[in-house]
Write a protein that holds these residues in place. Structure first.
Motif, PDB file in Angstrom:
ATOM      1  N   LYS A  39      38.378  46.012  37.984  1.00  0.00           N
ATOM      2  CA  LYS A  39      38.457  45.244  36.602  1.00  0.00           C
ATOM      3  C   LYS A  39      38.382  46.767  35.914  1.00  0.00           C
ATOM      4  O   LYS A  39      39.319  47.417  35.205  1.00  0.00           O
ATOM      5  N   LYS A  40      37.610  47.880  36.097  1.00  0.00           N
ATOM      6  CA  LYS A  40      37.386  49.183  35.774  1.00  0.00           C
ATOM      7  C   LYS A  40      38.760  50.016  35.745  1.00  0.00           C
ATOM      8  O   LYS A  40      38.386  50.831  34.698  1.00  0.00           O
ATOM      9  N   ASP A  41      38.823  49.776  36.784  1.00  0.00           N
ATOM     10  CA  ASP A  41      39.881  51.073  37.503  1.00  0.00           C
ATOM     11  C   ASP A  41      41.020  50.759  36.986  1.00  0.00           C
ATOM     12  O   ASP A  41      41.358  51.095  35.921  1.00  0.00           O
ATOM     13  N   LEU A  42      41.818  49.326  36.060  1.00  0.00           N
ATOM     14  CA  LEU A  42      43.358  48.578  35.914  1.00  0.00           C
ATOM     15  C   LEU A  42      42.548  49.732  34.284  1.00  0.00           C
ATOM     16  O   LEU A  42      43.729  49.985  33.761  1.00  0.00           O
ATOM     17  N   GLU A  43      41.152  49.032  33.761  1.00  0.00           N
ATOM     18  CA  GLU A  43      41.198  49.159  32.634  1.00  0.00           C
ATOM     19  C   GLU A  43      41.362  50.430  32.328  1.00  0.00           C
ATOM     20  O   GLU A  43      41.596  51.154  31.318  1.00  0.00           O
ATOM     21  N   THR A  44      40.588  51.621  32.861  1.00  0.00           N
ATOM     22  CA  THR A  44      41.079  53.389  32.785  1.00  0.00           C
ATOM     23  C   THR A  44      42.108  53.549  32.982  1.00  0.00           C
ATOM     24  O   THR A  44      43.008  54.120  31.822  1.00  0.00           O
ATOM     25  N   ILE A  45      42.717  52.990  33.862  1.00  0.00           N
ATOM     26  CA  ILE A  45      44.465  53.665  33.353  1.00  0.00           C
ATOM     27  C   ILE A  45      45.056  52.693  32.273  1.00  0.00           C
ATOM     28  O   ILE A  45      45.958  53.513  31.591  1.00  0.00           O
ATOM     29  N   ILE A  46      44.824  51.677  31.873  1.00  0.00           N
ATOM     30  CA  ILE A  46      45.590  51.217  30.601  1.00  0.00           C
ATOM     31  C   ILE A  46      45.288  52.008  29.193  1.00  0.00           C
ATOM     32  O   ILE A  46      45.716  52.147  28.503  1.00  0.00           O
ATOM     33  N   ASN A  47      43.726  52.318  29.199  1.00  0.00           N
ATOM     34  CA  ASN A  47      42.895  53.336  28.396  1.00  0.00           C
ATOM     35  C   ASN A  47      43.897  54.658  28.066  1.00  0.00           C
ATOM     36  O   ASN A  47      43.696  55.065  26.597  1.00  0.00           O
ATOM     37  N   ALA A  83      43.671  44.284  32.194  1.00  0.00           N
ATOM     38  CA  ALA A  83      42.627  44.432  33.725  1.00  0.00           C
ATOM     39  C   ALA A  83      42.378  42.500  34.265  1.00  0.00           C
ATOM     40  O   ALA A  83      43.381  41.957  35.164  1.00  0.00           O
ATOM     41  N   LEU A  84      42.302  41.720  33.646  1.00  0.00           N
ATOM     42  CA  LEU A  84      42.087  40.499  33.890  1.00  0.00           C
ATOM     43  C   LEU A  84      43.268  40.016  34.645  1.00  0.00           C
ATOM     44  O   LEU A  84      43.211  38.947  35.248  1.00  0.00           O
ATOM     45  N   THR A  85      44.273  40.608  33.306  1.00  0.00           N
ATOM     46  CA  THR A  85      45.501  39.066  33.534  1.00  0.00           C
ATOM     47  C   THR A  85      46.445  40.020  34.997  1.00  0.00           C
ATOM     48  O   THR A  85      46.485  38.414  36.090  1.00  0.00           O
ATOM     49  N   ILE A  86      46.059  40.848  34.816  1.00  0.00           N
ATOM     50  CA  ILE A  86      46.736  41.444  35.946  1.00  0.00           C
ATOM     51  C   ILE A  86      46.212  41.777  37.743  1.00  0.00           C
ATOM     52  O   ILE A  86      47.001  40.576  38.632  1.00  0.00           O
ATOM     53  N   MET A  87      45.310  40.852  37.315  1.00  0.00           N
ATOM     54  CA  MET A  87      44.221  40.662  38.473  1.00  0.00           C
ATOM     55  C   MET A  87      44.454  39.476  38.750  1.00  0.00           C
ATOM     56  O   MET A  87      44.609  39.259  40.216  1.00  0.00           O
ATOM     57  N   ALA A  88      44.410  38.271  37.848  1.00  0.00           N
ATOM     58  CA  ALA A  88      44.128  37.364  38.487  1.00  0.00           C
ATOM     59  C   ALA A  88      45.431  36.738  38.028  1.00  0.00           C
ATOM     60  O   ALA A  88      46.163  35.728  39.574  1.00  0.00           O
ATOM     61  N   LEU A  89      46.393  37.963  37.954  1.00  0.00           N
ATOM     62  CA  LEU A  89      48.258  37.206  38.489  1.00  0.00           C
ATOM     63  C   LEU A  89      48.520  37.673  39.614  1.00  0.00           C
ATOM     64  O   LEU A  89      48.825  36.736  41.269  1.00  0.00           O
ATOM     65  N   VAL A  90      47.488  38.468  40.689  1.00  0.00           N
ATOM     66  CA  VAL A  90      48.084  39.344  42.351  1.00  0.00           C
ATOM     67  C   VAL A  90      47.074  37.971  42.651  1.00  0.00           C
ATOM     68  O   VAL A  90      47.727  37.435  43.805  1.00  0.00           O
TER      69      VAL A  90
END
Length: 200
Positions: free
Chosen positions: A134-142, A160-167
């Motif tokens: 989640k932190k890694d995805l948030e960093t990319i998004i930010n 980030a949570l949405t992407i993780m939940a979908l995958v």
């Protein structure tokens, strides 16, 4: 007295040899006889390097997660933009890709669904891995927001949570039903999420 493995080389051999078995049969479903059959080692040799089967299982999860993270990192390093980095998560897991993970599929999904009520030390490891992802995805998004690739009103944590939940949900649907098309449809939604936060 602290347990000391007899041989780090043998310990590594046991981990690498049994990783696919644990990831396929499950951490509870894998027996000591499975481990001895796969490694051609005696129980004494295995217990000389691990205190018990649970310790083998935890070490195997660390190894499979390390393999998974390395594969994702390699794909991310090829991406030129933050948007492309997010799309890695939609493209890497799709059914048309030859799955590069340990036999049995995504270790995060497998271990997480099994350990939630039955194996607390493993659940904690999975929870830590989820938090890190989640932190890694948030960093990319930010970073994408800062670079004006993504809309400035984007909620990084929610996305980030949405992407993780979908995958992970897509992987579960595809694997459980034996219908990879379900996975691919869900991953198309990941692409929709990424496109929806992209700046005009």
């Amino acid at each position: 007295m602290k347990f000391t493995p007899r041989s780090e080389e043998t310990r590594r051999f046991i981990i690498e040899t049994t990783a696919g078995i644990f990831n396929t049969k499950g951490y509870a479903g894998t027996s000591m006889s499975d481990l001895t059959a796969a490694t051609q080692l005696t129980k004494g040799s295995i217990y000389g390097n691990f205190e018990n089967k649970e310790e083998v299982a935890l070490a195997v999860f660390d190894y499979t997660l390390e393999r998974r993270d390395k594969i994702i990192a390699e794909q991310l390093s090829k991406a030129k933009t933050n948007k492309e980095k997010l799309l890695v998560f939609a493209n890497l897991f799709c059914s048309t890709q030859k799955q590069p993970f340990i036999e049995g599929g995504c270790p995060l999904l497998n271990a997480g669904t099994e350990a939630d009520d039955t194996f607390e030390p493993l659940r904690k490891k999975v929870a830590r891995a989820i938090t890190d992802m989640k932190k890694d995805l948030e960093t990319i998004i930010n970073d994408g927001i800062a670079a004006k690739e993504f809309r400035k009103d984007t909620n990084a944590e929610k996305t980030a949570l949405t992407i993780m939940a979908l995958v992970e949900g897509g992987l579960l649907l595809g694997k459980t039903t034996h219908k990879p098309a379900y996975l691919d449809m869900v991953l198309e939604t990941v692409k929709d999420v990424v496109n929806n936060i992209s700046a005009p």
